[in-house]
Write a protein that holds these residues in place. Structure first.
Motif, PDB file in Angstrom:
ATOM      1  N   SER A   1      30.180 -86.682  17.751  1.00 58.07           N
ATOM      2  CA  SER A   1      29.628 -85.362  17.430  1.00 58.07           C
ATOM      3  C   SER A   1      30.731 -84.397  16.969  1.00 58.07           C
ATOM      4  O   SER A   1      30.498 -83.552  16.096  1.00 58.07           O
ATOM      5  CB  SER A   1      28.878 -84.792  18.635  1.00 58.07           C
ATOM      6  OG  SER A   1      29.759 -84.518  19.706  1.00 58.07           O
TER       7      SER A   1
ATOM      8  N   MET B   1      31.353 -85.440  13.340  1.00 57.54           N
ATOM      9  CA  MET B   1      30.246 -85.173  12.421  1.00 57.54           C
ATOM     10  C   MET B   1      29.868 -83.709  12.339  1.00 57.54           C
ATOM     11  O   MET B   1      29.583 -83.178  11.259  1.00 57.54           O
ATOM     12  CB  MET B   1      29.008 -85.984  12.854  1.00 57.54           C
ATOM     13  CG  MET B   1      29.080 -87.462  12.582  1.00 57.54           C
ATOM     14  SD  MET B   1      27.505 -88.264  13.004  1.00 57.54           S
ATOM     15  CE  MET B   1      27.753 -89.892  12.282  1.00 57.54           C
ATOM     16  N   PHE B   2      29.840 -83.021  13.513  1.00 55.27           N
ATOM     17  CA  PHE B   2      29.267 -81.683  13.560  1.00 55.27           C
ATOM     18  C   PHE B   2      30.260 -80.609  13.985  1.00 55.27           C
ATOM     19  O   PHE B   2      29.909 -79.429  14.007  1.00 55.27           O
ATOM     20  CB  PHE B   2      28.062 -81.662  14.523  1.00 55.27           C
ATOM     21  CG  PHE B   2      27.199 -82.890  14.450  1.00 55.27           C
ATOM     22  CD1 PHE B   2      26.657 -83.295  13.241  1.00 55.27           C
ATOM     23  CD2 PHE B   2      26.939 -83.649  15.578  1.00 55.27           C
ATOM     24  CE1 PHE B   2      25.865 -84.432  13.166  1.00 55.27           C
ATOM     25  CE2 PHE B   2      26.160 -84.782  15.519  1.00 55.27           C
ATOM     26  CZ  PHE B   2      25.622 -85.187  14.310  1.00 55.27           C
TER      27      PHE B   2
ATOM     28  N   ILE C   1      28.232 -82.491  21.429  1.00 53.83           N
ATOM     29  CA  ILE C   1      26.792 -82.454  21.692  1.00 53.83           C
ATOM     30  C   ILE C   1      26.390 -83.779  22.315  1.00 53.83           C
ATOM     31  O   ILE C   1      26.635 -84.844  21.741  1.00 53.83           O
ATOM     32  CB  ILE C   1      25.979 -82.211  20.403  1.00 53.83           C
ATOM     33  CG1 ILE C   1      26.480 -80.961  19.672  1.00 53.83           C
ATOM     34  CG2 ILE C   1      24.499 -82.073  20.728  1.00 53.83           C
ATOM     35  CD1 ILE C   1      25.826 -80.758  18.318  1.00 53.83           C
TER      36      ILE C   1
ATOM     37  N   ASN D   1      23.776 -86.738  23.430  1.00 53.21           N
ATOM     38  CA  ASN D   1      22.653 -87.329  22.696  1.00 53.21           C
ATOM     39  C   ASN D   1      21.332 -86.650  23.029  1.00 53.21           C
ATOM     40  O   ASN D   1      20.468 -86.498  22.162  1.00 53.21           O
ATOM     41  CB  ASN D   1      22.553 -88.828  23.011  1.00 53.21           C
ATOM     42  CG  ASN D   1      23.674 -89.633  22.379  1.00 53.21           C
ATOM     43  OD1 ASN D   1      24.294 -89.187  21.415  1.00 53.21           O
ATOM     44  ND2 ASN D   1      23.946 -90.809  22.914  1.00 53.21           N
TER      45      ASN D   1
ATOM     46  N   LEU E   1      20.710 -83.650  20.707  1.00 52.41           N
ATOM     47  CA  LEU E   1      20.717 -83.789  19.251  1.00 52.41           C
ATOM     48  C   LEU E   1      19.347 -83.443  18.691  1.00 52.41           C
ATOM     49  O   LEU E   1      18.312 -83.766  19.280  1.00 52.41           O
ATOM     50  CB  LEU E   1      21.084 -85.221  18.856  1.00 52.41           C
ATOM     51  CG  LEU E   1      22.523 -85.665  19.115  1.00 52.41           C
ATOM     52  CD1 LEU E   1      22.663 -87.158  18.867  1.00 52.41           C
ATOM     53  CD2 LEU E   1      23.497 -84.894  18.235  1.00 52.41           C
TER      54      LEU E   1
ATOM     55  N   LYS F   1      18.753 -82.532  11.647  1.00 47.82           N
ATOM     56  CA  LYS F   1      19.681 -83.275  10.808  1.00 47.82           C
ATOM     57  C   LYS F   1      20.777 -83.945  11.620  1.00 47.82           C
ATOM     58  O   LYS F   1      21.242 -85.032  11.253  1.00 47.82           O
ATOM     59  CB  LYS F   1      20.307 -82.332   9.769  1.00 47.82           C
ATOM     60  CG  LYS F   1      19.323 -81.782   8.742  1.00 47.82           C
ATOM     61  CD  LYS F   1      20.033 -80.865   7.749  1.00 47.82           C
ATOM     62  CE  LYS F   1      19.064 -80.337   6.705  1.00 47.82           C
ATOM     63  NZ  LYS F   1      19.724 -79.422   5.727  1.00 47.82           N
ATOM     64  N   ASN F   2      21.175 -83.300  12.727  1.00 46.32           N
ATOM     65  CA  ASN F   2      22.213 -83.901  13.569  1.00 46.32           C
ATOM     66  C   ASN F   2      21.746 -85.236  14.141  1.00 46.32           C
ATOM     67  O   ASN F   2      22.505 -86.211  14.184  1.00 46.32           O
ATOM     68  CB  ASN F   2      22.584 -82.951  14.718  1.00 46.32           C
ATOM     69  CG  ASN F   2      23.336 -81.732  14.235  1.00 46.32           C
ATOM     70  OD1 ASN F   2      23.730 -81.647  13.071  1.00 46.32           O
ATOM     71  ND2 ASN F   2      23.540 -80.774  15.120  1.00 46.32           N
TER      72      ASN F   2
ATOM     73  N   ALA G   1      21.673 -87.886  11.431  1.00 49.27           N
ATOM     74  CA  ALA G   1      23.009 -88.351  11.072  1.00 49.27           C
ATOM     75  C   ALA G   1      23.599 -89.251  12.149  1.00 49.27           C
ATOM     76  O   ALA G   1      24.226 -90.275  11.849  1.00 49.27           O
ATOM     77  CB  ALA G   1      23.930 -87.154  10.829  1.00 49.27           C
ATOM     78  N   ALA G   2      23.398 -88.898  13.414  1.00 49.90           N
ATOM     79  CA  ALA G   2      23.985 -89.674  14.512  1.00 49.90           C
ATOM     80  C   ALA G   2      23.218 -90.948  14.790  1.00 49.90           C
ATOM     81  O   ALA G   2      23.776 -91.905  15.338  1.00 49.90           O
ATOM     82  CB  ALA G   2      24.037 -88.822  15.777  1.00 49.90           C
TER      83      ALA G   2
ATOM     84  N   ARG H   1      16.822 -90.538  20.407  1.00 49.69           N
ATOM     85  CA  ARG H   1      17.943 -90.117  21.243  1.00 49.69           C
ATOM     86  C   ARG H   1      18.258 -91.157  22.315  1.00 49.69           C
ATOM     87  O   ARG H   1      19.433 -91.469  22.560  1.00 49.69           O
ATOM     88  CB  ARG H   1      17.613 -88.777  21.911  1.00 49.69           C
ATOM     89  CG  ARG H   1      17.434 -87.619  20.962  1.00 49.69           C
ATOM     90  CD  ARG H   1      16.926 -86.409  21.731  1.00 49.69           C
ATOM     91  NE  ARG H   1      16.640 -85.289  20.842  1.00 49.69           N
ATOM     92  CZ  ARG H   1      16.015 -84.183  21.231  1.00 49.69           C
ATOM     93  NH1 ARG H   1      15.612 -84.060  22.479  1.00 49.69           N
ATOM     94  NH2 ARG H   1      15.797 -83.204  20.386  1.00 49.69           N
TER      95      ARG H   1
END
Length: 511
Positions: free
Chosen positions: A425, A428-429, A433, A435, A438, A441-442, A445-446, A476
């Motif tokens: 995270s 990427m972000f 964060i 799971n 999330l 979009k997050n 992406a993850a 998740r």
């Protein structure tokens, strides 16, 4: 006009309050007027201050003394204004230096003999003072608490005379000693190996710990639901310094800091099913934090979930999504952090023995549906993991072959999985964060899925009548399961296991 500074808190946000003191006119006897929007505790400060001055053989001047707490439209509550008001009076009669005291945030309750008594909120006040270039004056017993923030410009007298002597140069107050970080209190948490069997529930607990997911355990009395929940803190990762400070600030405002002064172990709050909505959410006259805020960065355990009042449980819905709770009252609005991990437990029916012909009541299975319907669908939909906890045979309790993994072993896997998801995270972000948090979009992406995995999940969601929120939660959970495998890719097997923790319909246990 003389002005000193103190603070009041709306949630964990500090609002500066100016204590303005003006002495006017010559009168036959002193007149003390406290103006502003204040509660009873603040209004009674007049009597505490009069008695404290008398204990030091001092008295108010025979003039009109007006004390204004500005801004006037903010309601002031609590006894921590005493010290600032008394210091202002002593400045106005030339006993304390106004220019020096203006450099400090002043908080503390005054006893009738002039002693300084503990008050709530010293830690967040010290944080605010350090950030805004002020020192802080607080009771001696809370000097170490003020040091937690790293602030060093702290005066912590035991009596108002100590403060007077300090500024006169007769007695220099030392900087309070810093509190060392207490060890994590894991000795009383027990170990997962104490629980015989329940491999499926232990697996769900490990997934919940790794991803920060909410979990509901359903099973008959004596099956080990409460024991499983109590073992969760023992497999969670240690708190970060930021989490320790955040939790300690909340407990300081609530007046619940222990002798160590720091909350270094993840909170585990077990609210009784008779708890009111205010006890759970927070509020009251002073808008104090409730159980869900005291469980911030930790665990909120609700046993006998259907026995809670339905309107009380509905309070959980918004903070479970946002991680904060706003308490609105007529004259005050307070926002507290509430990023807790919900662990709930319940029996399948009122008697608890649904499916056991020898023990179940005559109303089974009809009573089970009514019992489970006490919990709203939207709340259940926000709980990621639903797992059955079956009864354990009594003779298995002494079987050494039934002893499972220790908490230390499971905790090592949980820490590795969390490290993996937090590193991902951050990359990427740009933020850490879990799971379980999330979204949008997050999450896409993850948790990128192959075409085959998407088709499998879509078919399962259609057959199970899954909501859009439930669909996201499956992704998740699957992401967390893959992290426990140290895999970057989410496989169909991860999705299949995640689906096993979602109920097909509300009547599952009553069918």
């Amino acid at each position: 006009m003389l002005t000193l500074r103190t603070l009041i808190f709306n949630g964990i946000q500090a609002t500066p309050i100016d204590v303005q003191i003006q002495i006017t006119g010559g009168l036959p006897k002193p007149e003390f007027h406290l103006i502003g929007l204040v509660d009873k505790a603040v209004a009674e400060s007049q009597e505490r201050i009069r008695n404290a001055l008398a204990a030091m053989n001092l008295s108010l001047p025979a003039r009109r003394l007006t004390v204004n707490l500005a801004p006037a439209d903010i309601e002031k509550s609590g006894a921590h204004f005493d010290l600032a008001i008394l210091c202002g009076i002593l400045c106005s009669i030339g006993i304390l230096p106004e220019q020096e005291l203006a450099k400090y945030v002043i908080m503390g309750e005054i006893g009738l003999n002039g002693a300084l008594l503990k008050t709530n909120g010293i830690l967040p006040a010290s944080v605010w003072a350090a950030e805004n270039g002020y020192g802080i004056i607080c009771p001696a017993d809370q000097g170490p608490e003020a040091r937690i923030s790293g602030h060093t410009d702290i005066l912590a007298p035991r009596h108002i005379l100590d403060l007077i002597n300090h500024f006169k140069g007769v007695q220099i107050l030392p900087i309070p000693s810093a509190i060392g970080l207490p060890p994590e209190a894991r000795a009383t948490d027990g170990c997962l190996s104490d629980i015989r069997g329940q491999d499926g529930a232990k697996r769900a607990l490990e997934i919940a710990a790794a991803g920060g997911h909410a979990m509901l355990m359903i099973g008959p009395p004596g099956s080990g639901k409460t024991m499983l929940a109590s073992r969760l803190p023992g497999i969670l990762p240690p708190m970060t310094p930021r989490e320790i400070l955040d939790c300690s600030v909340i407990y300081s405002i609530a007046g619940k800091l222990g002798p160590h002064g720091l909350i270094s172990s993840r909170p585990f709050r077990a609210a009784h099913h008779t708890a009111s909505a205010v006890a759970l959410s927070g509020g009251g006259a002073d808008a104090k934090p409730g159980e869900i805020s005291l469980a911030h960065n930790g665990v909120l355990f609700l046993d006998e979930l259907p026995e809670f009042q339905r309107q009380t449980l509905e309070i959980l819905r918004q903070p479970m999504e946002s991680g904060t709770i706003m308490i609105s009252r007529a004259r005050r609005t307070a926002t507290y952090p509430a990023r807790f991990q919900l662990i709930a437990a319940m029996n399948p029916c009122p008697c608890g023995h649904l499916g056991n012909a020898a023990l179940s009541c005559s109303r089974a299975p009809r009573c089970a549906e009514a019992y489970q319907n006490k919990i709203s669908g939207p709340l259940l939909d926000r709980i990621d993991l639903h797992t059955d906890v079956d009864a354990v045979n009594p003779w298995d309790m002494a079987d050494s072959d039934k002893i499972g993994e220790s908490s230390a072993t499971v905790r090592a896997r949980v820490i590795a999985a969390r490290d993996k998801q937090l590193a991902r995270s951050r990359e990427m972000f740009g933020a850490e964060i879990l799971n379980a948090h999330l979204d949008g979009k997050n999450l896409d992406a993850a948790c990128a899925l192959s075409d085959a995995a998407v088709k499998f999940l879509n078919q399962a969601a259609e057959k199970m009548g899954m909501s859009a929120r439930g669909y996201q939660r499956i992704k998740r959970i699957a992401r967390t399961i893959a992290d426990l495998r140290h895999s970057d890719a989410v496989e169909i097997s991860d999705i299949a296991e995640a689906l096993s923790y979602r109920p097909i319909n509300r009547g599952k246990y009553g069918a």
